[in-house]
Design a protein around this motif. Structure first.
Motif, PDB file in Angstrom:
ATOM      1  N   ASP A   4       0.806  -1.221   0.000  1.00 34.61           N
ATOM      2  CA  ASP A   4       0.000   0.000   0.000  1.00 34.61           C
ATOM      3  C   ASP A   4       0.834   1.264   0.000  1.00 34.61           C
ATOM      4  OD1 ASP A   4      -2.572  -1.064  -0.082  1.00 34.61           O
ATOM      5  OD2 ASP A   4      -2.586  -1.417   2.072  1.00 34.61           O
ATOM      6  N   ASP A   5       2.157   1.142   0.131  1.00 36.84           N
ATOM      7  CA  ASP A   5       3.017   2.314   0.255  1.00 36.84           C
ATOM      8  C   ASP A   5       3.134   3.119  -1.031  1.00 36.84           C
ATOM      9  OD1 ASP A   5       3.482   1.606   2.852  1.00 36.84           O
ATOM     10  OD2 ASP A   5       5.388   0.640   2.439  1.00 36.84           O
ATOM     11  N   LYS A   6       3.011   2.474  -2.159  1.00 42.23           N
ATOM     12  CA  LYS A   6       3.282   3.168  -3.413  1.00 42.23           C
ATOM     13  C   LYS A   6       2.302   2.720  -4.485  1.00 42.23           C
ATOM     14  CE  LYS A   6       6.898   4.169  -6.684  1.00 42.23           C
ATOM     15  NZ  LYS A   6       7.311   3.446  -7.821  1.00 42.23           N
ATOM     16  N   VAL A   7       1.834   3.672  -5.261  1.00 41.97           N
ATOM     17  CA  VAL A   7       0.998   3.384  -6.418  1.00 41.97           C
ATOM     18  C   VAL A   7       1.852   3.625  -7.652  1.00 41.97           C
ATOM     19  CG1 VAL A   7      -1.046   4.062  -7.714  1.00 41.97           C
ATOM     20  CG2 VAL A   7      -1.112   4.048  -5.222  1.00 41.97           C
ATOM     21  N   ILE A   8       1.925   2.640  -8.529  1.00 42.97           N
ATOM     22  CA  ILE A   8       2.664   2.801  -9.780  1.00 42.97           C
ATOM     23  C   ILE A   8       1.799   3.651 -10.703  1.00 42.97           C
ATOM     24  CG2 ILE A   8       3.616   1.614 -11.785  1.00 42.97           C
ATOM     25  CD1 ILE A   8       4.217  -0.771  -9.921  1.00 42.97           C
ATOM     26  N   ASP A   9       2.330   4.831 -11.071  1.00 43.51           N
ATOM     27  CA  ASP A   9       1.520   5.774 -11.835  1.00 43.51           C
ATOM     28  C   ASP A   9       2.079   6.124 -13.205  1.00 43.51           C
ATOM     29  OD1 ASP A   9       3.649   7.354 -11.100  1.00 43.51           O
ATOM     30  OD2 ASP A   9       2.458   8.833 -10.011  1.00 43.51           O
ATOM     31  N   ASN A  10       3.115   5.380 -13.646  1.00 43.91           N
ATOM     32  CA  ASN A  10       3.629   5.608 -14.999  1.00 43.91           C
ATOM     33  C   ASN A  10       4.292   4.327 -15.505  1.00 43.91           C
ATOM     34  OD1 ASN A  10       6.658   5.785 -14.517  1.00 43.91           O
ATOM     35  ND2 ASN A  10       5.890   7.328 -13.079  1.00 43.91           N
ATOM     36  N   LEU A  11       4.446   4.246 -16.820  1.00 44.93           N
ATOM     37  CA  LEU A  11       4.975   3.019 -17.426  1.00 44.93           C
ATOM     38  C   LEU A  11       6.446   2.785 -17.098  1.00 44.93           C
ATOM     39  CD1 LEU A  11       3.205   3.013 -20.899  1.00 44.93           C
ATOM     40  CD2 LEU A  11       2.590   1.738 -18.836  1.00 44.93           C
ATOM     41  N   ASP A  12       7.208   3.839 -16.878  1.00 46.02           N
ATOM     42  CA  ASP A  12       8.615   3.663 -16.500  1.00 46.02           C
ATOM     43  C   ASP A  12       8.732   2.965 -15.151  1.00 46.02           C
ATOM     44  OD1 ASP A  12       9.615   4.823 -18.822  1.00 46.02           O
ATOM     45  OD2 ASP A  12       9.750   6.819 -17.924  1.00 46.02           O
ATOM     46  N   ASP A  13       7.899   3.353 -14.191  1.00 42.52           N
ATOM     47  CA  ASP A  13       7.917   2.695 -12.877  1.00 42.52           C
ATOM     48  C   ASP A  13       7.414   1.254 -12.979  1.00 42.52           C
ATOM     49  OD1 ASP A  13       8.938   4.981 -11.732  1.00 42.52           O
ATOM     50  OD2 ASP A  13       7.062   5.562 -10.740  1.00 42.52           O
ATOM     51  N   LEU A  14       6.436   1.015 -13.832  1.00 38.04           N
ATOM     52  CA  LEU A  14       5.956  -0.345 -14.035  1.00 38.04           C
ATOM     53  C   LEU A  14       7.073  -1.203 -14.614  1.00 38.04           C
ATOM     54  CD1 LEU A  14       3.724  -2.494 -14.067  1.00 38.04           C
ATOM     55  CD2 LEU A  14       3.035  -1.608 -16.318  1.00 38.04           C
ATOM     56  N   GLU A  15       7.773  -0.674 -15.602  1.00 36.80           N
ATOM     57  CA  GLU A  15       8.872  -1.421 -16.211  1.00 36.80           C
ATOM     58  C   GLU A  15       9.976  -1.688 -15.187  1.00 36.80           C
ATOM     59  OE1 GLU A  15      11.198  -1.470 -20.417  1.00 36.80           O
ATOM     60  OE2 GLU A  15      11.003   0.493 -19.458  1.00 36.80           O
ATOM     61  N   ALA A  16      10.302  -0.713 -14.367  1.00 39.02           N
ATOM     62  CA  ALA A  16      11.320  -0.908 -13.327  1.00 39.02           C
ATOM     63  C   ALA A  16      10.895  -1.990 -12.340  1.00 39.02           C
ATOM     64  CB  ALA A  16      11.585   0.406 -12.602  1.00 39.02           C
ATOM     65  N   PHE A  17       9.616  -2.017 -11.977  1.00 34.66           N
ATOM     66  CA  PHE A  17       9.098  -3.057 -11.091  1.00 34.66           C
ATOM     67  C   PHE A  17       9.234  -4.432 -11.742  1.00 34.66           C
ATOM     68  CE2 PHE A  17       5.475  -5.687  -9.676  1.00 34.66           C
ATOM     69  CZ  PHE A  17       5.834  -5.851  -8.350  1.00 34.66           C
ATOM     70  N   LEU A  18       8.867  -4.544 -13.009  1.00 32.85           N
ATOM     71  CA  LEU A  18       8.963  -5.827 -13.716  1.00 32.85           C
ATOM     72  C   LEU A  18      10.414  -6.295 -13.799  1.00 32.85           C
ATOM     73  CD1 LEU A  18       6.413  -5.187 -16.600  1.00 32.85           C
ATOM     74  CD2 LEU A  18       6.067  -6.552 -14.524  1.00 32.85           C
ATOM     75  N   ILE A  19      11.325  -5.373 -14.052  1.00 33.67           N
ATOM     76  CA  ILE A  19      12.745  -5.731 -14.113  1.00 33.67           C
ATOM     77  C   ILE A  19      13.226  -6.226 -12.752  1.00 33.67           C
ATOM     78  CG2 ILE A  19      15.073  -4.765 -14.380  1.00 33.67           C
ATOM     79  CD1 ILE A  19      13.867  -3.018 -16.663  1.00 33.67           C
ATOM     80  N   SER A  20      12.796  -5.573 -11.685  1.00 33.62           N
ATOM     81  CA  SER A  20      13.222  -6.006 -10.350  1.00 33.62           C
ATOM     82  C   SER A  20      12.675  -7.389 -10.012  1.00 33.62           C
ATOM     83  CB  SER A  20      12.835  -4.979  -9.287  1.00 33.62           C
ATOM     84  OG  SER A  20      11.440  -4.872  -9.156  1.00 33.62           O
ATOM     85  N   VAL A  21      11.479  -7.705 -10.473  1.00 36.54           N
ATOM     86  CA  VAL A  21      10.923  -9.049 -10.264  1.00 36.54           C
ATOM     87  C   VAL A  21      11.719 -10.067 -11.070  1.00 36.54           C
ATOM     88  CG1 VAL A  21       8.926 -10.538 -10.688  1.00 36.54           C
ATOM     89  CG2 VAL A  21       8.595  -8.261  -9.711  1.00 36.54           C
ATOM     90  N   GLU A  22      11.939  -9.787 -12.365  1.00 34.81           N
ATOM     91  CA  GLU A  22      12.642 -10.731 -13.244  1.00 34.81           C
ATOM     92  C   GLU A  22      14.086 -10.974 -12.823  1.00 34.81           C
ATOM     93  OE1 GLU A  22      12.398  -9.628 -17.332  1.00 34.81           O
ATOM     94  OE2 GLU A  22      10.270 -10.134 -17.470  1.00 34.81           O
ATOM     95  N   SER A  23      14.735  -9.941 -12.307  1.00 36.27           N
ATOM     96  CA  SER A  23      16.148 -10.078 -11.954  1.00 36.27           C
ATOM     97  C   SER A  23      16.359 -10.646 -10.559  1.00 36.27           C
ATOM     98  CB  SER A  23      16.846  -8.723 -12.078  1.00 36.27           C
ATOM     99  OG  SER A  23      16.312  -7.820 -11.132  1.00 36.27           O
TER     100      SER A  23
END
Length: 82
Positions: A4-23
């Motif tokens: 609940d701490d953060k809402v992803i509000d742009n595609l760059d942040d979404l991509e960074a989140f996906l990269i952190s999951v994949e890596s």
């Protein structure tokens, strides 16, 4: 568990989140996939990291715009190298 701490509000942040999951930066075990989802009780959208039994490991809220425009990014994965 939805963060609940953060809402992803742009595609760059979404991509960074996906990269952190994949890596593996988040240290999650048994990750089998990532999907966009909607919480039934509230209708809020989130990006969900799922395990091999389709159970939620981690989720982050996303805005309506990111939910609508980020589905292809979630489906196909990030383009940036990790």
């Amino acid at each position: 568990m939805i963060n609940d701490d953060k809402v992803i509000d742009n595609l760059d942040d979404l991509e960074a989140f996906l990269i952190s999951v994949e890596s593996g930066l988040l240290g999650l075990q048994n990750v089998a996939g990532v999907a966009m989802a909607t919480q039934n009780s509230t209708g809020r959208h989130f990006v969900a990291v799922l395990d091999d039994k389709h159970q939620l490991l981690l989720g982050h809220w996303v805005t309506e715009e990111v939910f609508n425009t980020g589905q292809e990014l979630v489906r196909n994965g990030p383009k940036r190298p990790h």
